[in-house]
Design a protein around this motif. Structure first.
Motif, mmCIF file in Angstrom:
data_model
loop_
_atom_site.group_PDB
_atom_site.id
_atom_site.type_symbol
_atom_site.label_atom_id
_atom_site.label_comp_id
_atom_site.label_asym_id
_atom_site.label_seq_id
_atom_site.Cartn_x
_atom_site.Cartn_y
_atom_site.Cartn_z
ATOM 1 N N ASP A 1 -19.141 -89.909 39.073
ATOM 2 C CA ASP A 1 -18.820 -91.329 38.871
ATOM 3 C C ASP A 1 -18.124 -91.901 40.099
ATOM 4 O OD1 ASP A 1 -19.889 -91.288 36.330
ATOM 5 O OD2 ASP A 1 -17.965 -91.025 35.317
ATOM 6 N N GLN A 2 -17.178 -91.144 40.632
ATOM 7 C CA GLN A 2 -16.418 -91.606 41.795
ATOM 8 C C GLN A 2 -17.322 -91.737 43.026
ATOM 9 O OE1 GLN A 2 -13.358 -88.604 42.014
ATOM 10 N NE2 GLN A 2 -12.023 -89.649 40.563
ATOM 11 N N VAL A 3 -18.154 -90.722 43.251
ATOM 12 C CA VAL A 3 -19.053 -90.755 44.413
ATOM 13 C C VAL A 3 -20.070 -91.882 44.263
ATOM 14 C CG1 VAL A 3 -20.799 -89.483 45.722
ATOM 15 C CG2 VAL A 3 -18.772 -88.304 44.867
ATOM 16 N N HIS A 4 -20.589 -92.067 43.051
ATOM 17 C CA HIS A 4 -21.541 -93.151 42.785
ATOM 18 C C HIS A 4 -20.916 -94.492 43.135
ATOM 19 C CE1 HIS A 4 -23.231 -96.295 40.118
ATOM 20 N NE2 HIS A 4 -24.375 -95.755 40.435
ATOM 21 N N SER A 5 -19.695 -94.721 42.661
ATOM 22 C CA SER A 5 -19.020 -95.992 42.920
ATOM 23 C C SER A 5 -18.758 -96.197 44.411
ATOM 24 C CB SER A 5 -17.700 -96.032 42.136
ATOM 25 O OG SER A 5 -16.980 -97.208 42.419
ATOM 26 N N GLN A 6 -18.312 -95.133 45.099
ATOM 27 C CA GLN A 6 -17.987 -95.246 46.516
ATOM 28 C C GLN A 6 -19.232 -95.455 47.375
ATOM 29 O OE1 GLN A 6 -15.831 -91.590 47.012
ATOM 30 N NE2 GLN A 6 -13.937 -92.419 46.171
ATOM 31 N N LEU A 7 -20.296 -94.715 47.069
ATOM 32 C CA LEU A 7 -21.531 -94.883 47.835
ATOM 33 C C LEU A 7 -22.151 -96.244 47.580
ATOM 34 C CD1 LEU A 7 -23.286 -91.394 47.545
ATOM 35 C CD2 LEU A 7 -22.174 -92.393 49.546
ATOM 36 N N ARG A 8 -22.116 -96.674 46.336
ATOM 37 C CA ARG A 8 -22.684 -97.979 45.997
ATOM 38 C C ARG A 8 -21.958 -99.095 46.764
ATOM 39 N NH1 ARG A 8 -22.831 -102.149 42.226
ATOM 40 N NH2 ARG A 8 -24.918 -102.594 41.425
ATOM 41 N N SER A 9 -20.633 -99.010 46.806
ATOM 42 C CA SER A 9 -19.848 -100.012 47.536
ATOM 43 C C SER A 9 -20.169 -99.973 49.027
ATOM 44 C CB SER A 9 -18.352 -99.770 47.315
ATOM 45 O OG SER A 9 -17.990 -99.987 45.970
ATOM 46 N N ALA A 10 -20.322 -98.756 49.567
ATOM 47 C CA ALA A 10 -20.629 -98.617 50.998
ATOM 48 C C ALA A 10 -21.995 -99.197 51.335
ATOM 49 C CB ALA A 10 -20.565 -97.145 51.404
ATOM 50 N N ILE A 11 -22.949 -99.024 50.431
ATOM 51 C CA ILE A 11 -24.297 -99.554 50.666
ATOM 52 C C ILE A 11 -24.295 -101.073 50.545
ATOM 53 C CG2 ILE A 11 -26.648 -99.657 49.735
ATOM 54 C CD1 ILE A 11 -26.226 -96.670 48.929
ATOM 55 N N LEU A 12 -23.642 -101.587 49.500
ATOM 56 C CA LEU A 12 -23.622 -103.035 49.293
ATOM 57 C C LEU A 12 -22.880 -103.754 50.412
ATOM 58 C CD1 LEU A 12 -22.993 -103.317 45.437
ATOM 59 C CD2 LEU A 12 -25.132 -103.671 46.667
ATOM 60 N N SER A 13 -21.866 -103.109 50.958
ATOM 61 C CA SER A 13 -21.084 -103.749 52.025
ATOM 62 C C SER A 13 -21.759 -103.637 53.384
ATOM 63 C CB SER A 13 -19.691 -103.112 52.096
ATOM 64 O OG SER A 13 -19.772 -101.779 52.563
ATOM 65 N N GLY A 14 -22.768 -102.749 53.479
ATOM 66 C CA GLY A 14 -23.426 -102.548 54.763
ATOM 67 C C GLY A 14 -22.809 -101.436 55.583
ATOM 68 N N ALA A 15 -21.747 -100.771 55.068
ATOM 69 C CA ALA A 15 -21.142 -99.650 55.784
ATOM 70 C C ALA A 15 -22.155 -98.523 55.955
ATOM 71 C CB ALA A 15 -19.903 -99.158 55.035
ATOM 72 N N LEU A 16 -23.008 -98.340 54.944
ATOM 73 C CA LEU A 16 -24.182 -97.474 55.074
ATOM 74 C C LEU A 16 -25.369 -98.401 55.298
ATOM 75 C CD1 LEU A 16 -23.644 -94.766 52.291
ATOM 76 C CD2 LEU A 16 -23.682 -94.401 54.760
ATOM 77 N N ALA A 17 -25.984 -98.295 56.452
ATOM 78 C CA ALA A 17 -27.007 -99.259 56.853
ATOM 79 C C ALA A 17 -28.337 -99.004 56.161
ATOM 80 C CB ALA A 17 -27.199 -99.197 58.367
ATOM 81 N N PRO A 18 -29.154 -100.047 56.013
ATOM 82 C CA PRO A 18 -30.505 -99.881 55.456
ATOM 83 C C PRO A 18 -31.293 -98.841 56.243
ATOM 84 C CG PRO A 18 -29.958 -102.206 55.640
ATOM 85 C CD PRO A 18 -28.864 -101.459 56.336
ATOM 86 N N GLY A 19 -31.906 -97.905 55.530
ATOM 87 C CA GLY A 19 -32.694 -96.867 56.167
ATOM 88 C C GLY A 19 -31.895 -95.665 56.643
#
Length: 234
Positions: free
Chosen positions: A12-30
């Motif tokens: 749950d914690q990793v899901h929330s953190q990764l989701r936030s990173a993706i939505l914020s652009g911290a993890l870039a598309p692709g």
């Protein structure tokens, strides 16, 4: 049993953190997601990371690639156009139903959601490049409240799925906005039209509201850069 609970909590914690990173652009598309690094960095099990990524893949925010793990889902102008038009159509269907079927309680919840949204600072510490998480949650709640008067569970499920997909694009558009867009005013007009039970005006406002976000991105080089990153497999 405790190990199962702990693993679920970690996922749950990793899901929330990764989701936030993706939505914020911290993890870039692709971008490739390094599972071993995440497990080490977050001090969680590799199984918890896999479970979190499996859930994100079900949301189509990440993509599983054959023998290469997971990547952040790509962005493109073609997808944005398709997503925007599809979302507009479904938002309008849900909004019409909500206006027709919504009770007094729906009216009260919508007014409360708008009030909360308008009182929330949109940016963290006044930084126009960093969107406030609290504002984003209030924004989600407002748009959900707009259509919550509709009785169809499935209609709202489909609408929620499209909202999640569009959220990555919307957040990326925020730093690109010019000062001539009154987002608070757009939300206020949407709420007023819905509470007045004026479905035609509300639906027209919804189209304009969603198209403005799409047009900001389509005018920028951001999608071109995202497509280039995906093509190079960086």
């Amino acid at each position: 049993m405790n190990e199962v609970i702990e693993s679920t909590t970690q996922a749950d914690q990793v899901h929330s953190q990764l989701r936030s990173a993706i939505l914020s652009g911290a993890l870039a598309p692709g971008e490739r997601i390094r599972m071993n690094f995440i497990a080490s960095d977050k001090s969680v099990s590799l199984g918890a990371v896999r479970e979190a990524l499996s859930r994100l893949a079900a949301e189509e925010i990440v993509i599983a690639t054959a023998q290469r793990g997971y990547r952040v889902a790509s962005l493109s102008a073609e997808e944005l156009n398709d997503l925007t038009e599809t979302r507009i159509a479904l938002e309008q269907i849900c909004l019409r139903a909500s206006i027709a079927e919504g009770s007094v309680e729906w009216e009260a919840s919508l007014a409360a959601a708008l009030h909360r949204l308008l009182r929330m600072p949109e940016f963290e510490n006044g930084d126009c490049l960093q969107l406030s998480m609290a504002w984003s949650q209030a924004h989600d709640s407002f748009h959900t409240a707009l259509v919550s008067g509709a009785r169809s569970v499935w209609m709202n499920k489909f609408r929620s799925s499209l909202y999640r997909q569009a959220e990555r694009y919307r957040r990326l558009s925020v730093p690109l906005r010019t000062g001539d867009r009154d987002v608070a005013g757009e939300h206020r007009q949407l709420c007023e039209a819905a509470l007045a039970r004026d479905a035609e005006s509300a639906c027209a406002l919804m189209r304009t509201h969603l198209m403005r976000t799409s047009e900001i991105l389509l005018r920028s080089p951001l999608l071109m850069n995202a497509e280039r990153l995906e093509a190079t497999g960086a």
